[in-house]
Design a protein around this motif. Sequence first.
Motif, PDB file in Angstrom:
ATOM      1  N   ASN A  20       0.942   0.729  17.336  1.00 39.91           N
ATOM      2  CA  ASN A  20       1.321   2.074  16.877  1.00 39.91           C
ATOM      3  C   ASN A  20       0.119   2.893  16.429  1.00 39.91           C
ATOM      4  O   ASN A  20       0.142   4.114  16.481  1.00 39.91           O
ATOM      5  N   ASN A  49      -2.356   2.792   3.542  1.00 40.63           N
ATOM      6  CA  ASN A  49      -1.741   4.119   3.668  1.00 40.63           C
ATOM      7  C   ASN A  49      -2.421   5.122   2.751  1.00 40.63           C
ATOM      8  O   ASN A  49      -2.465   6.322   3.041  1.00 40.63           O
ATOM      9  N   HIS A  75       9.767  -0.684   9.018  1.00 37.88           N
ATOM     10  CA  HIS A  75       8.732  -1.725   8.966  1.00 37.88           C
ATOM     11  C   HIS A  75       8.782  -2.585   7.702  1.00 37.88           C
ATOM     12  O   HIS A  75       9.073  -3.781   7.748  1.00 37.88           O
ATOM     13  N   ASP A  76       8.405  -2.001   6.566  1.00 40.43           N
ATOM     14  CA  ASP A  76       8.205  -2.833   5.368  1.00 40.43           C
ATOM     15  C   ASP A  76       9.505  -3.397   4.793  1.00 40.43           C
ATOM     16  O   ASP A  76       9.536  -4.580   4.411  1.00 40.43           O
ATOM     17  N   ASP A 110       0.858  -1.200   0.000  1.00 38.77           N
ATOM     18  CA  ASP A 110       0.000   0.000   0.000  1.00 38.77           C
ATOM     19  C   ASP A 110       0.892   1.248   0.000  1.00 38.77           C
ATOM     20  O   ASP A 110       0.903   2.010   0.960  1.00 38.77           O
ATOM     21  N   HIS A 129       1.905   9.383   5.625  1.00 36.74           N
ATOM     22  CA  HIS A 129       2.574   9.141   4.336  1.00 36.74           C
ATOM     23  C   HIS A 129       2.330  10.251   3.303  1.00 36.74           C
ATOM     24  O   HIS A 129       2.859  10.165   2.192  1.00 36.74           O
ATOM     25  N   LEU A 180       5.991  -5.056  15.154  1.00 38.27           N
ATOM     26  CA  LEU A 180       6.679  -3.911  15.767  1.00 38.27           C
ATOM     27  C   LEU A 180       7.760  -4.341  16.752  1.00 38.27           C
ATOM     28  O   LEU A 180       8.662  -3.551  17.055  1.00 38.27           O
ATOM     29  N   MET A 185       4.303  -7.938   7.229  1.00 44.26           N
ATOM     30  CA  MET A 185       4.596  -6.880   8.183  1.00 44.26           C
ATOM     31  C   MET A 185       3.280  -6.547   8.873  1.00 44.26           C
ATOM     32  O   MET A 185       2.321  -6.122   8.234  1.00 44.26           O
ATOM     33  N   ASP A 243       7.497   3.701   3.650  1.00 44.48           N
ATOM     34  CA  ASP A 243       8.336   2.534   3.960  1.00 44.48           C
ATOM     35  C   ASP A 243       8.078   1.408   2.967  1.00 44.48           C
ATOM     36  O   ASP A 243       8.935   0.556   2.733  1.00 44.48           O
ATOM     37  N   ASP A 244       6.904   1.409   2.320  1.00 40.46           N
ATOM     38  CA  ASP A 244       6.661   0.463   1.216  1.00 40.46           C
ATOM     39  C   ASP A 244       7.642   0.728   0.075  1.00 40.46           C
ATOM     40  O   ASP A 244       8.163  -0.207  -0.541  1.00 40.46           O
ATOM     41  N   GLU A 286      -1.057  -2.706  15.841  1.00 40.75           N
ATOM     42  CA  GLU A 286      -0.237  -2.183  14.745  1.00 40.75           C
ATOM     43  C   GLU A 286      -1.195  -1.851  13.597  1.00 40.75           C
ATOM     44  O   GLU A 286      -2.265  -2.459  13.443  1.00 40.75           O
ATOM     45  N   ALA A 287      -0.799  -0.899  12.726  1.00 41.90           N
ATOM     46  CA  ALA A 287      -1.731  -0.362  11.724  1.00 41.90           C
ATOM     47  C   ALA A 287      -2.249  -1.419  10.734  1.00 41.90           C
ATOM     48  O   ALA A 287      -3.448  -1.457  10.440  1.00 41.90           O
ATOM     49  N   ASN A 288      -1.382  -2.264  10.197  1.00 37.47           N
ATOM     50  CA  ASN A 288      -1.849  -3.210   9.169  1.00 37.47           C
ATOM     51  C   ASN A 288      -2.860  -4.204   9.737  1.00 37.47           C
ATOM     52  O   ASN A 288      -3.853  -4.532   9.073  1.00 37.47           O
ATOM     53  N   VAL A 312       2.908  -6.219   2.953  1.00 36.00           N
ATOM     54  CA  VAL A 312       3.357  -5.096   3.787  1.00 36.00           C
ATOM     55  C   VAL A 312       2.271  -4.020   3.946  1.00 36.00           C
ATOM     56  O   VAL A 312       2.565  -2.880   4.275  1.00 36.00           O
TER      57      VAL A 312
HETATM   58  C1  BDR Z   1       2.790  -0.384   8.692  1.00 37.79           C
HETATM   59  O1  BDR Z   1       1.721   0.528   8.499  1.00 37.79           O
HETATM   60  C2  BDR Z   1       1.951   1.319   7.362  1.00 37.79           C
HETATM   61  O2  BDR Z   1       1.725   2.672   7.652  1.00 37.79           O
HETATM   62  C3  BDR Z   1       3.376   1.097   6.952  1.00 37.79           C
HETATM   63  O3  BDR Z   1       3.532   1.187   5.546  1.00 37.79           O
HETATM   64  C4  BDR Z   1       3.674  -0.297   7.456  1.00 37.79           C
HETATM   65  O4  BDR Z   1       3.279  -1.277   6.523  1.00 37.79           O
HETATM   66  C5  BDR Z   1       3.508  -0.069   9.984  1.00 37.79           C
HETATM   67  O5  BDR Z   1       2.643  -0.193  11.069  1.00 37.79           O
END
Ligand code: BDR
Length: 300
Positions: free
Chosen positions: A157, A37, A237-238, A8, A80, A188, A148, A12-13, A163-165, A122
């Motif tokens: 986070n 993202n 992360h990714d 996405d 992002h 994380l 990830m 970091d992708d 975590e976001a994903n 990711v």
């Molecule tokens: C993940 O969430 C996204 O914002 C980043 O690209 C990464 O995949 C980190 O928590």
Amino acid sequence: MKLIIDTDPGIDDAMAVFYAALDPTIELLGLTSAFGNVTVDIATRNALRLLDRAGLDVPVAAGAGNPLVLPPLPPSSHVHGAEGFGHIPAETPSRRPLDLSAAEFLTDMARRHRGELVVCAVGPITNVALALRLDPDFARNVKRVVFMGGAARVPGNITPYAEANTYHDPHALAEVIASGVEAVMVGLDVTLATLLRSDDFDRLARTSPHLGGFLREASRFYLDFYRGIGNDGCGLHDPMAVIAAASPEMFTIETLGLSVVPDGEQQGRTVLHDGDEGRIGICTGGDMEAVKQRFLAAFD
Ligand code: BDR
Ligand code: CA
């Protein structure tokens, strides 16, 4: 290693895709896109842009625009940027995505490269869940899914728990775990164990003006976000998930039961357990400084 990155993009992708383009042990077969993202349309466009920049003529298949069950969240533009790469403006890529969906592309490629294809997810893991639904053999055909996401023994986070994903689509992760596919979680616990700082991006721009320079430009926005939450640097992360896919020996991987909270206050929380159900590999440690150096050295 034959690899597809499900992504996405996202800053970091971009690091993850460029790392994959530069690691000589990785044969990148394509990208699949997902919401997260950014919207899925922007993710697809950005995936093509990253391949353009890396000079890789491999396909992109557009994937899920929404989570399996939950309503979609707004894109993470505060992390992002509105177009996905910080302040870098939108750009039209040179190519178009495939006519196949991400799930169709993943299942086709897993069949064609039976036992060899590693999928590194990711973003929210929705496309992998859709591939598992589409083809009952996908779980056996694919060599491994490395994702990830999650936070095993550390706080989240996006919320204190998640975590976001995994927060974006916990139901998809639950389906992936339940499928029995060989899976490794890069959460994380490891991805925030070392940070990339602005001088690391200066080095990338110096050694690799075309790819590293792009990352340094995009990272300004990302580093500002991290600074706002008290960190002098951003997570790896990714790219760390791609490095774990290519070089798992750099990580401590414990095989443990994993479940994910589907909704409520703890939505997306990944929970370890000792049971026999849902056992997957969880990255819990390793020499993260060496992993960071591996990432930086790829751009030399
Ligand atoms: C993940 O969430 C996204 O914002 C980043 O690209 C990464 O995949 C980190 O928590
Ligand atoms: Ca991502």
